[in-house]
Design a protein around this motif. Structure first.
Motif, PDB file in Angstrom:
ATOM      1  N   ARG A   1       0.810  -1.210   0.000  1.00 21.68           N
ATOM      2  CA  ARG A   1       0.000   0.000   0.000  1.00 21.68           C
ATOM      3  C   ARG A   1       0.849   1.269   0.000  1.00 21.68           C
ATOM      4  NH1 ARG A   1      -1.774  -2.623   4.383  1.00 21.68           N
ATOM      5  NH2 ARG A   1      -1.483  -0.806   5.681  1.00 21.68           N
ATOM      6  N   GLN A   2       2.168   1.111  -0.171  1.00 17.48           N
ATOM      7  CA  GLN A   2       3.066   2.262  -0.189  1.00 17.48           C
ATOM      8  C   GLN A   2       3.806   2.297  -1.524  1.00 17.48           C
ATOM      9  OE1 GLN A   2       5.554   1.386   3.143  1.00 17.48           O
ATOM     10  NE2 GLN A   2       3.951   1.736   4.644  1.00 17.48           N
ATOM     11  N   GLN A   3       4.137   3.502  -1.949  1.00 22.33           N
ATOM     12  CA  GLN A   3       4.867   3.629  -3.201  1.00 22.33           C
ATOM     13  C   GLN A   3       6.244   2.982  -3.065  1.00 22.33           C
ATOM     14  OE1 GLN A   3       5.178   7.610  -4.900  1.00 22.33           O
ATOM     15  NE2 GLN A   3       4.454   6.695  -6.806  1.00 22.33           N
ATOM     16  N   VAL A   4       6.632   2.258  -4.114  1.00 27.29           N
ATOM     17  CA  VAL A   4       7.875   1.496  -4.129  1.00 27.29           C
ATOM     18  C   VAL A   4       8.835   2.131  -5.121  1.00 27.29           C
ATOM     19  CG1 VAL A   4       8.868  -0.764  -4.693  1.00 27.29           C
ATOM     20  CG2 VAL A   4       6.625  -0.623  -3.608  1.00 27.29           C
ATOM     21  N   GLY A   5      10.087   2.299  -4.706  1.00 23.55           N
ATOM     22  CA  GLY A   5      11.119   2.805  -5.602  1.00 23.55           C
ATOM     23  C   GLY A   5      11.906   1.660  -6.217  1.00 23.55           C
ATOM     24  N   ALA A   6      12.678   1.973  -7.238  1.00 27.98           N
ATOM     25  CA  ALA A   6      13.451   0.954  -7.953  1.00 27.98           C
ATOM     26  C   ALA A   6      14.429   0.247  -7.026  1.00 27.98           C
ATOM     27  CB  ALA A   6      14.188   1.582  -9.130  1.00 27.98           C
ATOM     28  N   GLU A   7      15.129   0.989  -6.182  1.00 25.29           N
ATOM     29  CA  GLU A   7      16.113   0.383  -5.286  1.00 25.29           C
ATOM     30  C   GLU A   7      15.441  -0.581  -4.300  1.00 25.29           C
ATOM     31  OE1 GLU A   7      19.147   1.973  -1.887  1.00 25.29           O
ATOM     32  OE2 GLU A   7      19.179   3.047  -3.807  1.00 25.29           O
ATOM     33  N   GLN A   8      14.314  -0.168  -3.752  1.00 20.81           N
ATOM     34  CA  GLN A   8      13.583  -1.034  -2.821  1.00 20.81           C
ATOM     35  C   GLN A   8      13.103  -2.303  -3.535  1.00 20.81           C
ATOM     36  OE1 GLN A   8      10.013   0.689  -1.206  1.00 20.81           O
ATOM     37  NE2 GLN A   8       9.711  -0.958   0.255  1.00 20.81           N
ATOM     38  N   TYR A   9      12.497  -2.139  -4.711  1.00 20.84           N
ATOM     39  CA  TYR A   9      11.993  -3.296  -5.461  1.00 20.84           C
ATOM     40  C   TYR A   9      13.130  -4.256  -5.802  1.00 20.84           C
ATOM     41  CZ  TYR A   9       9.728  -6.110  -9.028  1.00 20.84           C
ATOM     42  OH  TYR A   9       9.243  -7.166  -9.764  1.00 20.84           O
TER      43      TYR A   9
END
Length: 192
Positions: A12-20
């Motif tokens: 439910r939170q926006q995901v960034g490339a590094e996190q993904y």
């Protein structure tokens, strides 16, 4: 029922490339990221899932054999069209430049063709949303496989118009695919 009971917080939170990129393959299975948000990819019923997987595998094998040494065809991996906000789609079949096999993530400029096999729950996404996204990202060819009630697949092909960044209709095939572009390929899907 509250949102916490339905989906974990990370969905439910926006995901960034590094996190993904730090997530495991298990966390990434069955999801796509659109505008930074996790989108669950619907899983077809068990019997439809077998048919879906078989169609994708047979198409990938035929495309891989026909593509020649410059292109590979595989199933079920991310194509990242943008990093901010992160957008990762997971086409059913991807034909990509062989020289980019070890590059991660796969980018639209590496891709020649994407194929989506439509299943219950993915109709609007595969017929409308992904068509627009793949075209805008510059992927030259898009194929959509419909699983008709007769059991004989229908394949719709689309070709990118680079001037408008939109697909125009290509050929339609029922059961047996005999495409001339992006390279000659023939496969009988009517026996599935």
């Amino acid at each position: 029922m509250s949102a916490e009971m339905v989906a974990p917080a990370w969905m439910r939170q926006q995901v960034g490339a590094e996190q993904y990129d730090s997530w495991s393959e298990e966390q990434c299975a069955g999801i796509e990221i659109v505008d930074g948000m996790v989108v669950a990819s619907p899983s077809p019923s068990p019997s439809a899932s077998k048919r879906h997987s078989r169609l994708a595998r047979i198409l990938a094998n035929a495309l891989d054999s026909a593509a020649g040494p410059d292109w590979n065809a595989d199933t079920d991996f991310d194509v990242r069209s943008q990093d901010v906000p992160l957008t990762n789609r997971r086409p059913d079949v991807v034909v990509y430049r062989a020289e980019t096999i070890d590059l991660t993530p796969t980018r639209p400029e590496h891709v020649l063709l994407v194929v989506e096999v439509v299943s219950p729950g993915s109709e609007t996404t595969d017929r409308i949303v992904k068509v627009d996204q793949y075209a805008k990202s510059g992927i030259p060819f898009y194929w959509r496989v419909e699983q008709a009630a007769t059991g004989v697949p229908i394949i719709y092909t689309y070709v990118l118009d680079p001037a408008t960044k939109a697909y125009r209709d290509g050929e339609m095939f029922t059961g047996t695919l005999k495409a001339a572009v992006p390279f000659p390929v023939a496969v009988d899907l009517g026996t599935i």
